[in-house]
Design an enzyme around this catalytic site. Structure first.
Site, PDB file in Angstrom:
ATOM      1  N   GLY A 122       0.921  -1.078  -0.403  1.00 37.57           N
ATOM      2  CA  GLY A 122      -0.072   0.704  -0.014  1.00 37.57           C
ATOM      3  C   GLY A 122       0.913   1.227   0.059  1.00 37.57           C
ATOM      4  O   GLY A 122       1.984   0.820   0.308  1.00 37.57           O
ATOM      5  N   GLN A 174       3.001   9.608   1.046  1.00 40.99           N
ATOM      6  CA  GLN A 174       4.282   9.132   1.525  1.00 40.99           C
ATOM      7  C   GLN A 174       4.578   9.192   0.425  1.00 40.99           C
ATOM      8  O   GLN A 174       6.500   9.447   1.022  1.00 40.99           O
ATOM      9  CB  GLN A 174       4.111   7.390   1.428  1.00 40.99           C
ATOM     10  CG  GLN A 174       3.062   7.039   3.057  1.00 40.99           C
ATOM     11  CD  GLN A 174       3.318   5.049   2.688  1.00 40.99           C
ATOM     12  OE1 GLN A 174       2.257   5.455   1.710  1.00 40.99           O
ATOM     13  NE2 GLN A 174       3.984   5.004   3.610  1.00 40.99           N
ATOM     14  N   CYS A 187       5.563  -0.281   7.652  1.00 31.13           N
ATOM     15  CA  CYS A 187       5.286   0.526   7.144  1.00 31.13           C
ATOM     16  C   CYS A 187       6.522   1.223   5.496  1.00 31.13           C
ATOM     17  O   CYS A 187       7.482   1.122   6.091  1.00 31.13           O
ATOM     18  CB  CYS A 187       5.044   2.283   7.576  1.00 31.13           C
ATOM     19  SG  CYS A 187       4.510   3.865   6.260  1.00 31.13           S
ATOM     20  N   LEU A 188       6.029   1.559   4.500  1.00 28.57           N
ATOM     21  CA  LEU A 188       7.011   2.238   3.748  1.00 28.57           C
ATOM     22  C   LEU A 188       8.408   3.089   4.295  1.00 28.57           C
ATOM     23  O   LEU A 188       9.627   3.056   4.245  1.00 28.57           O
ATOM     24  CB  LEU A 188       6.930   2.186   2.262  1.00 28.57           C
ATOM     25  CG  LEU A 188       6.512   1.046   1.963  1.00 28.57           C
ATOM     26  CD1 LEU A 188       5.772   1.060   0.362  1.00 28.57           C
ATOM     27  CD2 LEU A 188       7.565  -0.427   1.378  1.00 28.57           C
ATOM     28  N   HIS A 224      -5.714   0.635   7.391  1.00 25.80           N
ATOM     29  CA  HIS A 224      -3.231   1.524   7.741  1.00 25.80           C
ATOM     30  C   HIS A 224      -3.119   2.883   6.952  1.00 25.80           C
ATOM     31  O   HIS A 224      -2.483   3.736   6.948  1.00 25.80           O
ATOM     32  CB  HIS A 224      -2.613   0.234   7.099  1.00 25.80           C
ATOM     33  CG  HIS A 224      -1.006   1.231   7.147  1.00 25.80           C
ATOM     34  ND1 HIS A 224      -0.420   0.758   8.236  1.00 25.80           N
ATOM     35  CD2 HIS A 224      -0.397   1.593   6.625  1.00 25.80           C
ATOM     36  CE1 HIS A 224       1.400   0.848   7.991  1.00 25.80           C
ATOM     37  NE2 HIS A 224       1.465   1.772   6.641  1.00 25.80           N
ATOM     38  N   GLU A 225      -3.555   2.846   5.540  1.00 23.37           N
ATOM     39  CA  GLU A 225      -3.700   3.556   4.767  1.00 23.37           C
ATOM     40  C   GLU A 225      -5.188   5.135   4.882  1.00 23.37           C
ATOM     41  O   GLU A 225      -3.846   5.962   3.694  1.00 23.37           O
ATOM     42  CB  GLU A 225      -3.490   3.396   2.737  1.00 23.37           C
ATOM     43  CG  GLU A 225      -2.636   2.006   2.689  1.00 23.37           C
ATOM     44  CD  GLU A 225      -1.239   2.624   2.855  1.00 23.37           C
ATOM     45  OE1 GLU A 225      -0.943   3.827   2.869  1.00 23.37           O
ATOM     46  OE2 GLU A 225      -0.673   1.207   3.096  1.00 23.37           O
ATOM     47  N   HIS A 247      -2.690   7.346   6.706  1.00 21.27           N
ATOM     48  CA  HIS A 247      -1.729   8.169   6.739  1.00 21.27           C
ATOM     49  C   HIS A 247      -2.590   9.606   6.021  1.00 21.27           C
ATOM     50  O   HIS A 247      -2.251  10.788   6.026  1.00 21.27           O
ATOM     51  CB  HIS A 247      -1.306   7.297   5.097  1.00 21.27           C
ATOM     52  CG  HIS A 247      -0.029   6.719   5.791  1.00 21.27           C
ATOM     53  ND1 HIS A 247       0.918   6.960   5.921  1.00 21.27           N
ATOM     54  CD2 HIS A 247       0.372   5.092   5.373  1.00 21.27           C
ATOM     55  CE1 HIS A 247       1.747   6.288   6.428  1.00 21.27           C
ATOM     56  NE2 HIS A 247       1.542   4.793   5.462  1.00 21.27           N
TER      57      HIS A 247
HETATM   58 ZN    ZN Z   1       2.429   3.339   5.597  1.00 15.20          ZN
END
Ligand code: ZN
Length: 156
Positions: free
Chosen positions: A46, A51, A88-89, A130-131, A134
């Site tokens: 995701g 991000q 998470c990235l 989760h997304e 953000h």
């Molecule tokens: Zn994330």
């Protein structure tokens, strides 16, 4: 290919609230393609626009069943509970255990502005929530129970 730089760790933009998308045009479509390229290159499941430094209410999820684009998503309903590992990235090489609803129902717009509804369960629900966080400037590390753990590469 449009690989963009992923914002990480203490980058302040990750704590900002993203804004509604109003134009469903070529500029948006290019952004969506760049988000996908960036997510796949980083081997993520995701990615939210914030991000890569774009404060727009957009995220993409692909848990291995093909990419789904969420624009201006809303949470309609959540149900149940799950507890499991999350990463998470934007928080590289870390993971932790997070409690989330087991099911979520969202409404969002696609790249042409058409509304759709989608339900996720288990890992899909976790990825969607989760997304979504953000877009509100929240990170999973805020929700971790216990320690934030270090990923160790152990390829023996
Ligand atoms: Zn994330």
């Amino acid at each position: 290919m449009g690989i963009r730089t992923i914002r990480v760790d203490k980058d302040e933009i990750l704590r900002k609230k993203s804004k509604e998308v109003k134009s469903f045009d070529q500029k948006l479509w290019t952004l969506l393609e760049d988000m996908k390229d960036t997510m796949y290159r980083a081997e993520g499941v995701g990615l939210a626009a914030v991000q890569i430094g774009i404060l727009k209410r957009i995220f993409i999820v692909d848990i291995g069943e093909g990419p789904i684009e969420f624009i201006n998503p809303e949470i309609l309903k959540t149900d149940g509970e799950q507890f499991g590992e999350e990463g998470c990235l934007s928080v590289p090489n870390k993971y932790g255990n997070v409690r989330r609803p087991d099911k979520v129902k969202m409404k969002a717009q696609d790249r042409h502005g058409n509304y759709f509804e989608i339900e996720g369960q288990g890992f899909m629900a976790r990825a969607m929530l989760h997304e979504y966080d953000h877009l509100e400037g929240r990170l999973y590390v805020d929700l971790v129970e216990g320690d934030l753990l270090e990923v160790t590469d152990n390829n023996e």
